[in-house]
Scaffold this motif. Structure first.
Motif, PDB file in Angstrom:
ATOM      1  N   UNK A 108       0.825  -1.209   0.000  1.00 56.60           N
ATOM      2  CA  UNK A 108       0.000   0.000   0.000  1.00 56.60           C
ATOM      3  C   UNK A 108       0.863   1.263   0.000  1.00 56.60           C
ATOM      4  N   UNK A 109       1.944   1.267   0.771  1.00 60.90           N
ATOM      5  CA  UNK A 109       2.842   2.429   0.814  1.00 60.90           C
ATOM      6  C   UNK A 109       3.503   2.620  -0.549  1.00 60.90           C
ATOM      7  N   UNK A 110       3.935   1.535  -1.167  1.00 69.42           N
ATOM      8  CA  UNK A 110       4.574   1.639  -2.475  1.00 69.42           C
ATOM      9  C   UNK A 110       3.597   2.141  -3.539  1.00 69.42           C
ATOM     10  N   UNK A 111       2.317   1.742  -3.424  1.00 70.59           N
ATOM     11  CA  UNK A 111       1.309   2.259  -4.360  1.00 70.59           C
ATOM     12  C   UNK A 111       1.083   3.754  -4.166  1.00 70.59           C
ATOM     13  N   UNK A 112       1.088   4.179  -2.918  1.00 71.39           N
ATOM     14  CA  UNK A 112       0.961   5.618  -2.660  1.00 71.39           C
ATOM     15  C   UNK A 112       2.163   6.378  -3.208  1.00 71.39           C
ATOM     16  N   UNK A 113       3.349   5.785  -3.084  1.00 76.13           N
ATOM     17  CA  UNK A 113       4.551   6.426  -3.610  1.00 76.13           C
ATOM     18  C   UNK A 113       4.518   6.504  -5.140  1.00 76.13           C
ATOM     19  N   UNK A 114       3.885   5.533  -5.788  1.00 71.06           N
ATOM     20  CA  UNK A 114       3.710   5.623  -7.240  1.00 71.06           C
ATOM     21  C   UNK A 114       2.901   6.870  -7.609  1.00 71.06           C
ATOM     22  N   UNK A 115       1.864   7.151  -6.822  1.00 70.41           N
ATOM     23  CA  UNK A 115       1.070   8.368  -7.061  1.00 70.41           C
ATOM     24  C   UNK A 115       1.916   9.620  -6.864  1.00 70.41           C
ATOM     25  N   UNK A 116       2.768   9.588  -5.840  1.00 70.88           N
ATOM     26  CA  UNK A 116       3.633  10.733  -5.569  1.00 70.88           C
ATOM     27  C   UNK A 116       4.631  10.937  -6.705  1.00 70.88           C
ATOM     28  N   UNK A 117       5.197   9.843  -7.219  1.00 71.14           N
ATOM     29  CA  UNK A 117       6.145   9.939  -8.322  1.00 71.14           C
ATOM     30  C   UNK A 117       5.496  10.542  -9.562  1.00 71.14           C
ATOM     31  N   UNK A 118       4.300  10.081  -9.886  1.00 75.16           N
ATOM     32  CA  UNK A 118       3.586  10.643 -11.039  1.00 75.16           C
ATOM     33  C   UNK A 118       3.313  12.132 -10.830  1.00 75.16           C
ATOM     34  N   UNK A 119       3.014  12.499  -9.611  1.00 77.50           N
ATOM     35  CA  UNK A 119       2.741  13.912  -9.320  1.00 77.50           C
ATOM     36  C   UNK A 119       3.995  14.763  -9.492  1.00 77.50           C
ATOM     37  N   UNK A 120       5.130  14.252  -9.053  1.00 77.03           N
ATOM     38  CA  UNK A 120       6.385  14.994  -9.210  1.00 77.03           C
ATOM     39  C   UNK A 120       6.714  15.188 -10.687  1.00 77.03           C
ATOM     40  N   UNK A 121       6.569  14.139 -11.470  1.00 78.15           N
ATOM     41  CA  UNK A 121       6.858  14.240 -12.905  1.00 78.15           C
ATOM     42  C   UNK A 121       5.964  15.275 -13.579  1.00 78.15           C
ATOM     43  N   UNK A 122       4.698  15.281 -13.238  1.00 77.81           N
ATOM     44  CA  UNK A 122       3.765  16.229 -13.855  1.00 77.81           C
ATOM     45  C   UNK A 122       4.040  17.654 -13.377  1.00 77.81           C
ATOM     46  N   UNK A 123       4.208  17.812 -12.069  1.00 79.25           N
ATOM     47  CA  UNK A 123       4.394  19.151 -11.503  1.00 79.25           C
ATOM     48  C   UNK A 123       5.714  19.764 -11.948  1.00 79.25           C
ATOM     49  N   UNK A 124       6.766  18.966 -11.943  1.00 73.86           N
ATOM     50  CA  UNK A 124       8.078  19.491 -12.318  1.00 73.86           C
ATOM     51  C   UNK A 124       8.134  19.802 -13.814  1.00 73.86           C
ATOM     52  N   UNK A 125       7.436  19.027 -14.619  1.00 70.09           N
ATOM     53  CA  UNK A 125       7.380  19.321 -16.050  1.00 70.09           C
ATOM     54  C   UNK A 125       6.713  20.663 -16.323  1.00 70.09           C
ATOM     55  N   UNK A 126       5.583  20.927 -15.645  1.00 70.14           N
ATOM     56  CA  UNK A 126       4.915  22.218 -15.802  1.00 70.14           C
ATOM     57  C   UNK A 126       5.809  23.361 -15.329  1.00 70.14           C
ATOM     58  N   UNK A 127       6.512  23.124 -14.235  1.00 72.12           N
ATOM     59  CA  UNK A 127       7.392  24.156 -13.689  1.00 72.12           C
ATOM     60  C   UNK A 127       8.491  24.521 -14.690  1.00 72.12           C
TER      61      UNK A 127
END
Length: 392
Positions: free
Chosen positions: A199-218
């Motif tokens: 479950x923690x690793x699945x949550x971290x997958x969501x966090x990783x996707x968020x970083x990729x999207x947010x940093x790309x926009x930045x």
């Protein structure tokens, strides 16, 4: 003990589903949707129930009116739970809701529930603190993101916002907020090897996707803003732009470290670290030139101020003012010699006839010239000595 916790969690989920079936429908309650949400956020710590999560999202795609009962049910469940499993599943569910381009989601503002002080009560406190920290940091990011999304939506809905382009300083402020959000994301991570559960690793997958999207926009917005600053100039904009670029460069090393850590614990599943922002050195030089050019102009304006020089010779003090052209602009003479002007002409009367009219000449102090004094002058030496008034 673990079996007892699992059995207790399963009984709680069944009881909640039974209560949802009996609850009446209303503008904020939908029993069918409520049961799906309970199943999606169950106490089962093995993994996320993605089947029921997709069913929740299907309700939202059917009609945006279901966002209100969804938020109501999820809020009630998050407020009551003391299980880190239910809390993380609820955060992952609300995280997925942000992917929907709905006005109700954009205007949400702060999250309707608060997990900033979450504490699990089902496991040993010595083991629970790492899970509590994970839940709190994850909630903190989503709460700040929700506020940021609302601020961006308000800018778009302002009158004339479509015709009026966002100012450079407003874009720089948004970039600073992007940096803050990325810093919050980098704090969401397991802090103990025992946390490497599914479950923690699945949550971290969501966090990783968020970083990729947010940093790309930045990164895209940084290059655009830097180009605008170079085109328009501006001391303050160049200074803030350099600060943003400097923070982004230092943050890039943190992102690399974070991704390397996630790769070691098996989170990324082959994903690579995003390309770290690198602004062209020519653009950096232009920003520095704009900033320093403004400073030089301020310095030159200070040097162009007039300075006063005083000198003495022959009992005459001269105050001279020089400009930056080193030419003599003004000259003021202060002397102990007095000049008599037309207003100072004095006619002495003898009967009905005027006898003397003094012309304008340079003379001594008229207050010491006895011939011009209409009041008899008595020397101070002829006066009597006054008594000491202090003693009296």
């Amino acid at each position: 003990m673990t079996l007892w916790i699992k059995a207790t969690g399963a009984l709680k989920d069944r009881y909640s589903i039974w209560v949802a079936k009996l609850s009446p429908s209303g503008p904020c309650r939908n029993p069918d949707l409520e049961m799906v949400i309970i199943k999606a956020t169950s106490h089962d710590e093995q993994c996320m129930d993605y089947k029921n999560v997709q069913r929740v999202f299907k309700w939202l795609r059917t009609s945006p009116l279901y966002i209100k009962p969804l938020l109501y049910t999820l809020t009630m469940r998050m407020e009551k739970t003391r299980s880190w499993v239910v809390a993380i599943k609820g955060l992952m569910l609300i995280h997925g809701v942000f992917c929907f381009d709905l006005p109700a989601v954009k205007n949400l503002g702060r999250l309707p529930f608060d997990l900033s002080h979450f504490s699990d009560r089902h496991i040993n406190p010595k083991k629970a603190w790492v899970f509590n920290a994970f839940v709190r940091s994850y909630f903190n990011y989503l709460d700040q993101k929700s506020t940021f999304v609302r601020m961006e939506a308000m800018k778009e809905t302002k009158p004339g916002s479509k015709e009026k382009e966002e100012s450079v300083m407003e874009e720089l402020q948004s970039l600073e907020k992007f940096l803050d959000l990325i810093d919050l994301l980098l704090q969401v991570k397991p802090r103990n090897p025992h946390m490497n559960v599914v479950l923690i690793l699945e949550a971290m997958d969501c966090v990783m996707d968020e970083i990729l999207e947010l940093y790309g926009k930045f990164c895209d917005r940084v290059h655009r803003v830097v180009s605008r600053i170079i085109d328009m100039g501006g001391k303050e904009e160049a200074r803030v732009g350099l600060d943003v670029v400097s923070k982004a460069e230092s943050q890039g090393s943190k992102i690399k470290t974070y991704f390397n850590f996630c790769r070691k614990i098996g989170v990324l599943n082959g994903s690579e670290c995003p390309e770290i922002l690198k602004v062209d050195e020519k653009d950096i030089g232009e920003l520095l030139r704009i900033r320093d050019e403004e400073k030089m102009e301020d310095k030159n304006s200070d040097n162009s101020k007039n300075y006063v020089m005083a000198c003495e010779h022959n009992k005459c003090r001269t105050i001279v003012t020089f400009s930056d052209t080193k030419e003599l602009d003004l000259k003021t003479v202060i002397t102990d010699q007095w000049e008599v002007f037309e207003d100072d002409f004095i006619d002495i009367m003898n009967g009905d006839a005027k006898i003397t009219s003094f012309p304008m000449t340079s003379t001594c102090n008229p207050f010491l010239d006895y011939s011009l004094s209409l009041v008899p002058y008595v020397s101070a030496s002829n006066n009597c000595v006054l008594p000491d008034l202090i003693i009296l």
